[in-house]
Design an enzyme around this catalytic site. Sequence first.
Site, PDB file in Angstrom:
ATOM      1  N   HIS A  23       1.220  -1.259   0.371  1.00  0.00           N
ATOM      2  CA  HIS A  23       0.121   0.115   0.028  1.00  0.00           C
ATOM      3  C   HIS A  23       1.088   1.509  -0.117  1.00  0.00           C
ATOM      4  O   HIS A  23       0.222   2.619  -0.428  1.00  0.00           O
ATOM      5  CB  HIS A  23      -0.945  -0.364   0.919  1.00  0.00           C
ATOM      6  CG  HIS A  23      -2.503   0.596   1.005  1.00  0.00           C
ATOM      7  ND1 HIS A  23      -2.329   1.508   0.442  1.00  0.00           N
ATOM      8  CD2 HIS A  23      -3.153   0.638   1.850  1.00  0.00           C
ATOM      9  CE1 HIS A  23      -3.810   2.588   0.626  1.00  0.00           C
ATOM     10  NE2 HIS A  23      -3.871   1.601   0.934  1.00  0.00           N
ATOM     11  N   ASP A  74     -10.539  -4.404 -17.427  1.00  0.00           N
ATOM     12  CA  ASP A  74     -10.985  -4.629 -18.046  1.00  0.00           C
ATOM     13  C   ASP A  74      -9.961  -5.615 -19.317  1.00  0.00           C
ATOM     14  O   ASP A  74      -8.825  -4.687 -19.685  1.00  0.00           O
ATOM     15  CB  ASP A  74     -12.026  -4.493 -19.409  1.00  0.00           C
ATOM     16  CG  ASP A  74     -12.009  -5.255 -20.965  1.00  0.00           C
ATOM     17  OD1 ASP A  74     -11.719  -6.678 -20.930  1.00  0.00           O
ATOM     18  OD2 ASP A  74     -12.385  -4.666 -21.492  1.00  0.00           O
TER      19      ASP A  74
END
Length: 455
Positions: A165, A381
Amino acid sequence: MESTQSLSFNVARKNPELIAPAKPTPYEFKNLSDIDDQDGLRYPISVIQFYRTNPSIEGKDPVEVIRDAIAKALVFYYPFAGRLRERAARKLVVECTGEGVMFIEADADVTLQQFGDDIRPPFPFEEELLYDVPHSVGLLHCPLLLIQVTRLKCGGFIFAFSLNHSMSDGAGIVQFMSAVGELARGADAPSVPPVWDRHLLNARSPPCVTCTHHAYDGVPDSKGTELIPPDDMVQRTFFFGSGEFSALRSHLPLHLRGCSTFDLLTASLWHCRTVAISPEPNEVVKLLFPVNCRKLLNPPLPDGYYGNAIALQIAISTAGDLSKNPLHYAVELVKKMKTDVTEEFVKSTADMMVIRGRPHYTVVGCFMVSDLKNVGFNELDFGWGNPVYGGPMKLGLTSFYISHKNNKGENGRLVSICLTENAMKVFVFELERVLKGGGDAVADRESMPFITSAL
């Protein structure tokens, strides 16, 4: 459909490998920002994406397509292929070594349909779909990304990854993964070029704390271990669609009914959770949440910035005031604290990190929420279309807001909640009471289809 809580399957994994950039990249050291390297971001975050088979690209192997696209993307995002080091005053830097990210190829003897018709967390099979490779994705001297692509029997696949992170927030990692998706679909370069520029969120010289940062109060050497749910905790997800939001809004006076869905949802959950945990009326209860500060600076952070661009804010009340007052009391608290996050607040946060040694945010007695609805995990995608589910894999004690389409085709927000079993029953009862306008609550699952079963 089989419940994901009882679903069992076997996963065959190949040996983990490192994917290096497809072309030579610069060897250099790059400083993280003073927002990036705070204690509270020095841990891995995990995301999982479920994809259907796509007949229009039959014959293409998602493992090969994604592996190749990652190598190409790392040419542009080459710091991800490096390793973190720590310098004086706990300052984190990336040594851009080009060593690469960890990648696992896997096959599962299960179809996507067997995961159910409304795939959502909690997932009891996390370790199968994102194998915890020893010495991967820690903080220092190890890969910054761990990725596993698991083929399914039906032709679909599961894409899961873990990221340090400190390198990026949700928007930043989605930017990188969107680049992977564009390259997987045939692009020559990402449509949004990456921008490092971490100095834009560094402390001033000399640093000067000009705002109050209660989000970092009262943390005696905390390393975030309080974020790990105890054994007696259960996790559930709740779906909020247009009907639920309308019901919540009906509790507000006219001048507040135009508040954001974040303000409305957060205030409602904070109220219900406070009732559920039953603190003493005079006990202080806190709400912690990150605010995206990309547009708060003047000029705004450039498009393509993929570091942590968040400022943590906290709202504080007594338990009695929060649980007994009408909902608008909590909504106004949330709105005010969000409004208080200004450019000066962000700069003061960076200054405070340097002055106080990069402290961890407070966790004791806190309800933590993170709004991911506009981040874009549900739009990644790789050539197979958008995922059936895309978002956090491990929920923990932070409540995530996730964009989700339920099995009825309704778009809304999926919200994760983690509480003890007894507190969860009270939470469900109180939430149902609020949604029904304060009438009698019914706590069985059949009357509340937006609730999933607990782990």
